[in-house]
Design a protein around this motif. Structure first.
Motif, mmCIF file in Angstrom:
data_model
loop_
_atom_site.group_PDB
_atom_site.id
_atom_site.type_symbol
_atom_site.label_atom_id
_atom_site.label_comp_id
_atom_site.label_asym_id
_atom_site.label_seq_id
_atom_site.Cartn_x
_atom_site.Cartn_y
_atom_site.Cartn_z
ATOM 1 N N GLN A 147 50.230 92.521 5.033
ATOM 2 C CA GLN A 147 51.412 93.537 4.811
ATOM 3 C C GLN A 147 51.460 93.649 3.172
ATOM 4 O OE1 GLN A 147 54.356 93.407 8.651
ATOM 5 N NE2 GLN A 147 55.091 92.422 6.765
ATOM 6 N N SER A 157 55.795 89.768 1.693
ATOM 7 C CA SER A 157 54.961 91.105 1.689
ATOM 8 C C SER A 157 54.879 91.670 0.434
ATOM 9 C CB SER A 157 55.828 92.040 2.906
ATOM 10 O OG SER A 157 55.879 91.450 4.339
ATOM 11 N N ARG A 183 48.369 95.955 2.137
ATOM 12 C CA ARG A 183 48.400 97.343 2.388
ATOM 13 C C ARG A 183 49.552 98.007 1.687
ATOM 14 N NH1 ARG A 183 47.993 95.606 7.806
ATOM 15 N NH2 ARG A 183 50.421 95.642 8.062
ATOM 16 N N ARG A 184 50.605 97.300 1.356
ATOM 17 C CA ARG A 184 51.434 97.941 0.417
ATOM 18 C C ARG A 184 50.937 98.242 -1.025
ATOM 19 N NH1 ARG A 184 55.797 101.227 0.269
ATOM 20 N NH2 ARG A 184 57.406 100.332 -1.080
ATOM 21 N N ARG A 234 60.331 94.503 4.277
ATOM 22 C CA ARG A 234 59.432 94.479 2.996
ATOM 23 C C ARG A 234 59.806 93.630 1.852
ATOM 24 N NH1 ARG A 234 58.889 100.825 2.436
ATOM 25 N NH2 ARG A 234 56.882 101.100 3.380
ATOM 26 N N SER A 270 59.050 90.904 10.794
ATOM 27 C CA SER A 270 57.879 91.746 10.688
ATOM 28 C C SER A 270 57.961 93.167 10.010
ATOM 29 C CB SER A 270 57.164 92.117 12.115
ATOM 30 O OG SER A 270 57.946 92.635 12.912
#
Ligand code: SAH
Length: 248
Positions: free
Chosen positions: A74, A47, A77-78, A15, A12
């Motif tokens: 994720q 991710s 969001r990145r 990256r 989790s």
């Protein structure tokens, strides 16, 4: 639809869900001499670090598909965080059989070749989305040393010794499939440590935060056994790399 929970827990905080450091990922992007505006398709995009950082650093655009809902969130969001959300998009879904509407300059499957049923199937699938003269990226393990027994292969989390080739054999296999290997970047033991050892702290913290969870027993067992198993097997026997291919 999702992947087994252990990955969403142990990785989790990752990256990059592979034995690559950010530096190696950037080295690969630079090695490919990507032109700004190149479209990249990434099956099993995790991710989203490859697409997001290459969009920032090399001006590419593209799409990633991944079966983990957490990793896909994720990735989105990145993309926002790096200011590239207008150029890269992420889809939560099964990438098996996925073909892009518009052909791409780079089609990648990095550490998820089972999506195509193995390396040959992944290449065949990616080729359906690729422009003439485009580059296919395959991220795949190989044996640094041939395991002396099937037990050692299983310690590396391989089904059997025959699951992977030695590096020269893997490179030759791309030729047999009709492709030139035009670049490669390989993991090393330190970059493997970044992938594997980072899971241990994540699992430990998860256990502290979720003591009553039904899943805690499984995570505890994994944290207890993983460091020694990794040092004895994968760290010694398993290599990994990303191979850039062009059709002959
Ligand atoms: N390429 C990424 C992730 C590699 S890990 C990186 O380098 O960081 C393998 C990924 O494949 C995981 O993110 C997992 O969620 C995804 N995956 C597994 N099966 C899949 C499938 N059938 N379709 C799409 N993604 C899948």
């Amino acid at each position: 639809m999702d992947i087994p929970r252990i990955f969403n827990v142990a990785e989790s905080a990752h990256r990059i869900h592979n034995p690559f450091t950010p530096e190696k990922l950037a080295t690969l992007g630079a090695a490919l001499r990507l032109e700004p505006g190149t479209r990249v398709l990434d099956l099993g995009s995790g991710s989203g670090e490859m697409l997001c950082t290459w969009a920032r650093d090399y001006g590419i655009g593209g799409t990633g598909i991944d079966m983990s809902q957490l990793f896909t969130e994720q990735a989105k969001r990145r993309a926002e965080e790096l200011g590239v959300a207008d150029r890269v998009g992420f889809i939560h879904g099964d990438a098996a059989g996925y073909v892009a509407d518009e052909k791409v300059g780079v089609a990648a499957c990095v550490g998820a070749t089972w999506i195509g049923g193995g390396v040959a199937g992944a290449i065949e699938l990616l080729a359906k989305s690729l422009c003439t003269g485009g580059i296919i990226l395959i991220g795949e393990p190989y044996w640094r040393q041939l395991p002396p027994t099937e037990e050692v292969a299983k310690g590396c989390r391989a089904g059997s010794i025959s699951d992977f080739l030695m590096l020269p054999g893997l490179l030759a296999s791309f030729g047999t499939l009709g492709y030139d290997v035009v670049e490669m970047v390989l993991a090393d033991q330190d970059s493997w440590d970044r992938y594997e050892a980072a899971k241990w702290l994540t699992m430990r913290r998860w256990l502290e935060a979720n003591p009553g969870d039904d899943f805690a027993k499984e995570v505890r067992a994994e944290l207890t056994s993983a460091p020694e198993r990794y040092a004895a097997y994968a760290r010694e026997y398993l290599g990994w790399g990303v191979f850039a291919l062009m059709a002959r």
